[in-house]
Design a protein around this motif. Structure first.
Motif, short mmCIF file in Angstrom:
data_model
loop_
_atom_site.label_atom_id
_atom_site.label_comp_id
_atom_site.label_asym_id
_atom_site.label_seq_id
_atom_site.Cartn_x
_atom_site.Cartn_y
_atom_site.Cartn_z
N ARG A 135 0.81 -1.22 0.00
CA ARG A 135 0.00 0.00 0.00
C ARG A 135 0.84 1.27 0.00
N ASP A 136 2.15 1.14 0.27
CA ASP A 136 2.99 2.33 0.44
C ASP A 136 2.98 3.27 -0.77
N LEU A 147 -3.78 8.49 -0.83
CA LEU A 147 -4.48 8.26 0.43
C LEU A 147 -5.52 9.34 0.71
N TYR A 175 1.15 7.10 0.72
CA TYR A 175 0.77 6.40 1.94
C TYR A 175 2.00 6.01 2.76
N LYS A 228 1.59 7.29 6.55
CA LYS A 228 0.81 6.26 7.24
C LYS A 228 1.02 6.24 8.74
N SER A 258 -1.64 8.38 11.74
CA SER A 258 -2.95 8.03 12.32
C SER A 258 -2.87 7.99 13.83
N VAL A 310 -5.45 8.12 8.41
CA VAL A 310 -4.79 8.03 7.10
C VAL A 310 -5.21 6.71 6.46
N PRO A 339 -5.28 4.37 2.91
CA PRO A 339 -4.84 4.21 1.52
C PRO A 339 -6.04 4.14 0.60
N GLU A 388 -10.80 0.26 4.84
CA GLU A 388 -10.21 0.46 6.16
C GLU A 388 -11.00 -0.28 7.24
#
Length: 359
Positions: free
Chosen positions: A110-111, A115, A176, A180, A183, A209, A211, A283
């Motif tokens: 997911r990086d 986002l 992301y 990330k 959060s 946060v 993605p 999410e």
């Protein structure tokens, strides 16, 4: 290096050479999509393959040095040089092995995604709302430093320069991965401008946060949606309060509601709202899965739940403290201008250390 780790490294290098051969195969070259996919995989494995070449060369040099040390006919000067070289090569190999451990850590897929950033004022009334606005400005500046684009999807302003809530789409390569760790609950300690007695107040702001979800990750049945249109509110020109360009989408099975009124076009607002909806549903599903393994993380600091205060911004002391890594910086004014690198790098290093143990 541990045998299991070395074996994993060897398998990665073998895959790299296999991909190199495949990329020269005419049948692969004739398929652009497959060619791109294999090229991308090979590029990701390339650093480990290059380190393997260096490691083998260093091992060969250490073996030669060991032979000199074991040779009784070698002169004292030669033995001394071999001893120094052997020690140097041992240090270099140790550093190289550490690089390999880090590179073998599975990357979060997911990086690289864009986002959705959600900032909400918590306890503290107007002061919390003002700080929510300042945090949004901080993240906007940080995103600009990383070459990312920030676009507001929905916002509820207070009229005094703050936000009760602001939702933004942050787009760009690695978005992301950079944000990330934000959060959680952010705590601010300072003297509000309205405080005549000069007392320090503590307020909180929550940050989420998420993605962006691909359509293939979240399947949404159109029959499960209720879509309402309404007039936009706030500044924006002639169309405000006259055209039904704003969109509200309700996902009936989950009860998730999103709205967007940032664009003048109803279609653009609808597309943005659907992107937000996918991210929120994804999410929620991921949190449900992670809740089951949260109990097993008691040995670690924190549980990752949003109710925890992850960071404190103390203005009188010009101090920012990230409680997850125990990092304190006395440069709050720079952090508020988007200088988050020291904090993000510390959090990444902590995550890498935890992941290295699992490799």
């Amino acid at each position: 290096m541990e045998a299991a780790l070395f074996k994993k490294w060897e398998s990665v290098v073998a895959r790299y050479h296999e991909l190199t051969d495949q990329l020269m195969d005419p049948s692969v070259i004739s398929q652009p999509a497959l060619l791109r996919k294999l090229s991308k995989e090979r590029t990701e494995l390339e650093p480990l393959a290059h380190l393997s070449e260096r490691y083998r060369e260093q091992a060969k040099q250490r073996e030669e040095a060991a032979q000199i040390l074991a040779d009784p006919s070698a002169g004292s000067e030669m033995q001394k040089m071999a001893t120094e070289e052997s020690a140097l090569l041992a240090r270099q190999q140790s550093e190289l092995e550490e690089q390999v451990r880090i590179l073998l850590i599975p990357r979060d897929p997911r990086d690289e995604k864009s986002l959705f950033l959600e900032i909400r004022a918590g306890t503290g009334g107007d002061e919390a709302a003002l700080f929510a606005g300042e945090l949004f400005r901080l993240y906007t500046k940080y995103a600009e430093r990383k070459g990312l684009k920030v676009e507001i999807v929905e916002a509820s302003e207070t009229g005094i320069g703050g936000y009760k809530e602001v939702i933004a789409l942050v787009e760009g390569k690695g978005a992301y991965g950079w944000l990330k760790y934000e959060s959680g609950v952010h705590r601010v300690q300072r003297v509000p401008a309205t405080e005549a007695a000069g007392r320090i107040h503590t307020s909180t702001v929550t940050v989420a946060v998420m993605p962006e979800a691909d359509e293939v990750e979240v399947k949404i049945d159109p029959k499960d949606l209720r879509i309402d249109t309404f007039c936009s509110s706030g500044a924006g020109g002639q169309s405000v309060n006259t055209t039904y360009s704003a969109v509200r989408i309700t996902h009936i099975p989950t009860g998730v509601v999103v709205s967007c009124q940032d664009e003048r076009s109803q279609l653009k607002n609808r597309n943005k709202a659907m992107r937000t909806l996918r991210a929120r549903i994804l999410e929620a599903e991921q949190e449900k899965q992670q809740a089951e393994i949260a109990q097993s993380r008691k040995a670690q600091v924190g549980t990752g739940e949003r109710s925890e205060k992850i960071r404190t911004y103390n203005f009188p002391q010009n101090r920012v403290t990230d409680h997850r890594v125990g990092l304190t910086l006395h440069k709050l004014e720079l952090v508020m201008e988007g200088d988050l690198d020291d904090i993000v790098e510390a959090l990444k290093a902590q995550q890498q250390q935890a992941d290295t143990v699992k490799v």
